[in-house]
Design a protein around this motif. Structure first.
Motif, mmCIF file in Angstrom:
data_model
loop_
_atom_site.group_PDB
_atom_site.id
_atom_site.type_symbol
_atom_site.label_atom_id
_atom_site.label_comp_id
_atom_site.label_asym_id
_atom_site.label_seq_id
_atom_site.Cartn_x
_atom_site.Cartn_y
_atom_site.Cartn_z
ATOM 1 N N SER A 112 -1.267 10.937 12.392
ATOM 2 C CA SER A 112 -0.768 11.444 11.109
ATOM 3 C C SER A 112 0.599 12.088 11.257
ATOM 4 C CB SER A 112 -1.762 12.448 10.521
ATOM 5 O OG SER A 112 -1.945 13.550 11.398
ATOM 6 N N PRO A 116 2.351 10.460 8.019
ATOM 7 C CA PRO A 116 1.320 10.982 7.108
ATOM 8 C C PRO A 116 0.857 9.932 6.104
ATOM 9 C CG PRO A 116 3.090 12.578 7.376
ATOM 10 C CD PRO A 116 3.557 11.317 8.045
ATOM 11 N N ALA A 117 1.773 9.097 5.620
ATOM 12 C CA ALA A 117 1.418 8.108 4.604
ATOM 13 C C ALA A 117 0.437 7.076 5.148
ATOM 14 C CB ALA A 117 2.678 7.411 4.087
ATOM 15 N N ALA A 120 -3.035 8.531 5.826
ATOM 16 C CA ALA A 120 -3.804 8.779 4.606
ATOM 17 C C ALA A 120 -4.374 7.478 4.052
ATOM 18 C CB ALA A 120 -2.917 9.459 3.570
ATOM 19 N N VAL A 121 -3.555 6.425 4.012
ATOM 20 C CA VAL A 121 -4.014 5.153 3.452
ATOM 21 C C VAL A 121 -5.076 4.525 4.353
ATOM 22 C CG1 VAL A 121 -3.315 2.823 2.797
ATOM 23 C CG2 VAL A 121 -1.842 4.766 2.239
ATOM 24 N N ALA A 123 -7.135 6.009 6.338
ATOM 25 C CA ALA A 123 -8.390 6.776 6.248
ATOM 26 C C ALA A 123 -9.210 6.299 5.051
ATOM 27 C CB ALA A 123 -8.089 8.262 6.151
ATOM 28 N N VAL A 124 -8.543 6.041 3.944
ATOM 29 C CA VAL A 124 -9.253 5.531 2.773
ATOM 30 C C VAL A 124 -9.747 4.109 3.034
ATOM 31 C CG1 VAL A 124 -9.026 4.902 0.338
ATOM 32 C CG2 VAL A 124 -7.965 7.004 1.186
ATOM 33 N N TRP A 349 -6.448 -2.011 2.837
ATOM 34 C CA TRP A 349 -6.566 -1.084 1.701
ATOM 35 C C TRP A 349 -6.120 -1.761 0.405
ATOM 36 C CZ3 TRP A 349 -2.258 0.476 -1.147
ATOM 37 C CH2 TRP A 349 -2.496 1.444 -2.125
#
Length: 463
Positions: A112, A116-117, A120-121, A123-124, A349
């Protein structure tokens, strides 16, 4: 020659990207109008790439022009509707677009901190993969390059877990003097499984290969007794027949005693997200799974997912923290073989967000329906369909080995389609894999019509 950083060259950079994008759009727009497999002339023209390394370098525009004008003509149209080889799906537009944007970011997607972007994506995406496949929600999910690399990763985690239960920390103590680890696997295990076993030092002669039935499924009665030192490897989607090992029956025999159960589900595991879910009953009891995105989810090459029920085993085997790059155990660099990596979870994603649960099911079910339509058409044309077509694989043979080989060569040379030959039960056959979101009934009917004409062509029946 390095570009400069002035404003004029920034415009040149954007113009170059626009030119590449224009050429890529033109390639996609022409899907269906060019040969599925490049002509011999287009392949011969690729010799123009054989240049000496330049001293000063060429301008950027000429490099992209050469790549497009020669490379695009010599590329295989696996991103089309009439490519039926290697269980390869076309690329969903949204997945391709998301990959382009992530490429523009050019972030190191290891942690991360690096991005960070992307963290985050991804993880989803990990959460959604577990959801759509209905696998244990607390599993570790890694986004890797392929089922090959993913299988190395999960079997390393399996060995770590099995040896830890036997009182041996293989990450620290190595394999010399370690307790023995057994491997029990299908005699029809995919080549990536065999490769992973070789890479990890499991000699293929030491593997206990289990016989399979006429459909390519493990015969539960043939399973040897297993214990806590045993890794059992099963299949969701045999590469020729598309069949599934009888997971419920096998789990009843091995789940309570085996040290680890892995399922190779490169394409077949997606059946779990469709009305064909019953083929996978019992698969959720395994300890790890591998599945590809670039097959049935139709994400760009290369894209694969590893899923491990025991996150601690995955991170213990694959952990790669450095003094300058520490992170949590669930960082992607600690769940995959790659330390430096691109965010392969972003196209996954994008595909899942756009398709939703219903769209994934439709993708799988449409392909399966098309496969059965192909099987019926080829049977009517005089071919022997060798499998039950439970999913998206159609395994076919003509009247003789020679005729089968002739037909495959003629179909490949036609430019109208492409599929590959195989060997089934010691004799030549060919395999039609339906995986592309673009494939419609007219594509199916065109394939059946072509193969119907080819089987009717006079040939040397004595071959």
């Amino acid at each position: 020659m390095l570009p400069s950083r002035n404003t004029a060259d920034r415009r040149t950079e954007l113009d170059l990207l626009a030119d590449a994008d224009r050429r890529a759009r033109a390639y996609v727009a022409a899907i269906g109008s060019r040969p599925v497999y490049p002509s011999s002339a287009a392949r011969a023209a690729l010799d123009a790439f054989e240049e000496d390394l330049p001293v000063s370098g060429h301008d950027e525009a000429s490099t992209i022009r050469l790549l497009d004008e020669l490379g695009s003509a010599g590329a295989v149209e696996s991103n089309g509707a009439r490519y039926f080889g290697y269980v390869v799906g076309a690329t969903l537009p949204v997945a391709a677009a998301a990959d382009r944007l992530a490429l523009a970011w050019d972030n190191a997607a290891s942690t991360s901190v690096g991005s960070p972007a992307t963290a985050a994506v991804e993880a989803v995406a990990a959460r959604w993969v577990l959801d759509v496949l209905d696998l244990p929600r607390d599993s570790a999910v890694g986004f890797s390059t392929s089922a090959g690399a993913g299988t190395v990763a999960v079997l390393a985690a399996a060995r770590q877990h099995v040896l830890a239960r036997l009182g041996w920390d293989v990450a620290r103590r190595g394999l010399v003097g370690a307790p023995g680890v057994r491997v029990v696997a299908s005699e029809r295990a995919h080549v990536v499984v065999r490769k992973a076993l070789r890479v990890l030092g499991f000699g293929l002669d030491t593997v206990e290969w289990v016989r399979t039935d006429e459909h390519g499924r493990i015969d539960p009665a043939a399973l040897p007794p297993v214990d806590a030192s045993t890794i059992v490897i099963l299949q969701a989607g045999e590469v020729n027949t598309g069949e599934f090992d009888p997971f419920s029956a096998i789990m009843a025999r091995v789940r309570s005693s085996a040290g680890w159960v892995h399922v190779d589900g490169a394409f077949g595991l997606w059946a779990r997200a469709s009305r064909h879910r019953s083929l996978t009953d019992g698969v959720e009891l395994a300890d790890s799974w591998t599945v590809d995105g670039h097959k049935w989810l139709n994400t760009p090459y290369d894209s694969a997912v590893t899923i491990v029920r025991h996150p601690g085993a995955a991170s213990a085997a694959l952990h790669s923290d450095a003094s300058y790059a520490t992170s949590t155990d669930d960082a992607q660099k600690n769940l995959t073989l790659e330390f430096s990596r691109r965010a392969r979870g972003i196209p996954i994603w994008a595909a899942l967000r756009t398709l939703g649960r219903a769209g994934v099911a439709e993708l799988v079910e449409n392909s399966t329906r098309s496969a059965r339509r192909i099987a019926d058409g080829l049977h009517g044309a005089g071919y022997t369909v060798l499998n039950r077509v439970v999913l998206n694989q159609v395994l076919v043979r003509a009247g003789s080995p020679g005729e089968t080989e002739r037909i495959v060569a003629a179909a490949q040379a036609s430019g109208a389609t492409w599929f590959g030959s195989t060997v089934w039960q010691g004799a030549p056959a060919f395999r039609v894999s339906v995986s592309s979101w673009r494939t419609q009934d007219d594509d199916v009917d065109a394939l059946v019509g072509l193969l119907g004409d080819l089987i009717a062509t006079p040939d040397d029946r004595s071959a």
